[in-house]
Design a protein around this motif. Sequence first.
Motif, PDB file in Angstrom:
ATOM      1  N   PRO A  99       0.625  -1.254  -0.019  1.00  0.00           N
ATOM      2  CA  PRO A  99       0.144  -0.041  -0.029  1.00  0.00           C
ATOM      3  C   PRO A  99       0.837   1.330   0.108  1.00  0.00           C
ATOM      4  O   PRO A  99       0.590   2.296  -0.529  1.00  0.00           O
ATOM      5  CB  PRO A  99      -0.838  -0.184   1.360  1.00  0.00           C
ATOM      6  N   ARG A 142       1.780   1.578  -3.601  1.00  0.00           N
ATOM      7  CA  ARG A 142       0.848   2.306  -4.467  1.00  0.00           C
ATOM      8  C   ARG A 142       0.529   3.622  -4.200  1.00  0.00           C
ATOM      9  O   ARG A 142       0.411   4.535  -5.108  1.00  0.00           O
ATOM     10  CB  ARG A 142      -0.502   1.718  -4.159  1.00  0.00           C
ATOM     11  N   PHE A 143       0.605   4.172  -2.852  1.00  0.00           N
ATOM     12  CA  PHE A 143       0.382   5.508  -2.486  1.00  0.00           C
ATOM     13  C   PHE A 143       1.594   6.301  -3.323  1.00  0.00           C
ATOM     14  O   PHE A 143       1.254   7.418  -3.654  1.00  0.00           O
ATOM     15  CB  PHE A 143       0.339   5.560  -1.097  1.00  0.00           C
ATOM     16  N   ALA A 198       1.137   6.958  -6.802  1.00  0.00           N
ATOM     17  CA  ALA A 198       0.055   7.660  -7.053  1.00  0.00           C
ATOM     18  C   ALA A 198       0.468   9.146  -6.820  1.00  0.00           C
ATOM     19  O   ALA A 198       0.246  10.064  -7.744  1.00  0.00           O
ATOM     20  CB  ALA A 198      -1.198   7.409  -6.330  1.00  0.00           C
ATOM     21  N   THR A 223       5.236   8.738   2.316  1.00  0.00           N
ATOM     22  CA  THR A 223       4.375   7.744   2.992  1.00  0.00           C
ATOM     23  C   THR A 223       4.003   8.245   4.486  1.00  0.00           C
ATOM     24  O   THR A 223       2.894   7.743   4.826  1.00  0.00           O
ATOM     25  CB  THR A 223       5.241   6.426   3.023  1.00  0.00           C
ATOM     26  N   CYS A 264      -4.440   8.891   7.193  1.00  0.00           N
ATOM     27  CA  CYS A 264      -5.091   7.891   7.205  1.00  0.00           C
ATOM     28  C   CYS A 264      -5.424   7.567   8.732  1.00  0.00           C
ATOM     29  O   CYS A 264      -6.476   7.345   8.881  1.00  0.00           O
ATOM     30  CB  CYS A 264      -4.396   6.596   6.803  1.00  0.00           C
ATOM     31  N   LEU A 269      -5.715  10.751  -2.333  1.00  0.00           N
ATOM     32  CA  LEU A 269      -4.953   9.837  -3.175  1.00  0.00           C
ATOM     33  C   LEU A 269      -4.592   8.791  -1.718  1.00  0.00           C
ATOM     34  O   LEU A 269      -4.465   7.412  -2.016  1.00  0.00           O
ATOM     35  CB  LEU A 269      -3.455  10.075  -3.551  1.00  0.00           C
ATOM     36  N   ARG A 324      -7.582   6.378  -1.378  1.00  0.00           N
ATOM     37  CA  ARG A 324      -7.722   5.448  -2.318  1.00  0.00           C
ATOM     38  C   ARG A 324      -6.839   4.496  -2.198  1.00  0.00           C
ATOM     39  O   ARG A 324      -7.179   3.186  -2.727  1.00  0.00           O
ATOM     40  CB  ARG A 324      -7.758   6.256  -3.666  1.00  0.00           C
ATOM     41  N   THR A 325      -5.694   4.750  -1.796  1.00  0.00           N
ATOM     42  CA  THR A 325      -4.524   3.763  -1.877  1.00  0.00           C
ATOM     43  C   THR A 325      -3.979   3.319  -0.973  1.00  0.00           C
ATOM     44  O   THR A 325      -3.208   2.139  -0.895  1.00  0.00           O
ATOM     45  CB  THR A 325      -3.374   4.394  -2.886  1.00  0.00           C
ATOM     46  N   LEU A 326      -4.019   4.159   0.189  1.00  0.00           N
ATOM     47  CA  LEU A 326      -3.435   3.741   1.319  1.00  0.00           C
ATOM     48  C   LEU A 326      -4.105   3.122   2.547  1.00  0.00           C
ATOM     49  O   LEU A 326      -3.880   2.282   3.317  1.00  0.00           O
ATOM     50  CB  LEU A 326      -2.308   4.882   1.839  1.00  0.00           C
ATOM     51  N   SER A 339      -5.712  -0.408   3.616  1.00  0.00           N
ATOM     52  CA  SER A 339      -5.349  -1.388   3.087  1.00  0.00           C
ATOM     53  C   SER A 339      -4.514  -2.256   3.769  1.00  0.00           C
ATOM     54  O   SER A 339      -4.132  -2.234   4.802  1.00  0.00           O
ATOM     55  CB  SER A 339      -4.149  -0.712   1.977  1.00  0.00           C
TER      56      SER A 339
END
Length: 76
Positions: free
Chosen positions: A4, A7-8, A11, A29, A36, A68, A71-73, A76
């Motif tokens: 994750p 991915r983050f 992105a 990150t 998050c 973002l 959606r990505t982190l 996950s």
Amino acid sequence: MTPPDQRFLAAVRGKLPEVTVDLRNEEITEIGGQACASLAAGRPRRAVTAEVAEYGLAAADARALVALARRTLCGS
């Protein structure tokens, strides 16, 4: 770095390259992880965006980074 996180990071680097020029991967990150955590704690998106903006990001870039992260982190 977890999948994750990767991915983050990809992105953010793809959508906001100008924002990430001066930031290390770990910093990016970490900002996403903090976003998050704040969202999971029930903080409103607007407040989380303001927190992210404290890293020197413009408001629009902070909003995009939080989106973002969601959606990505997050989760996950």
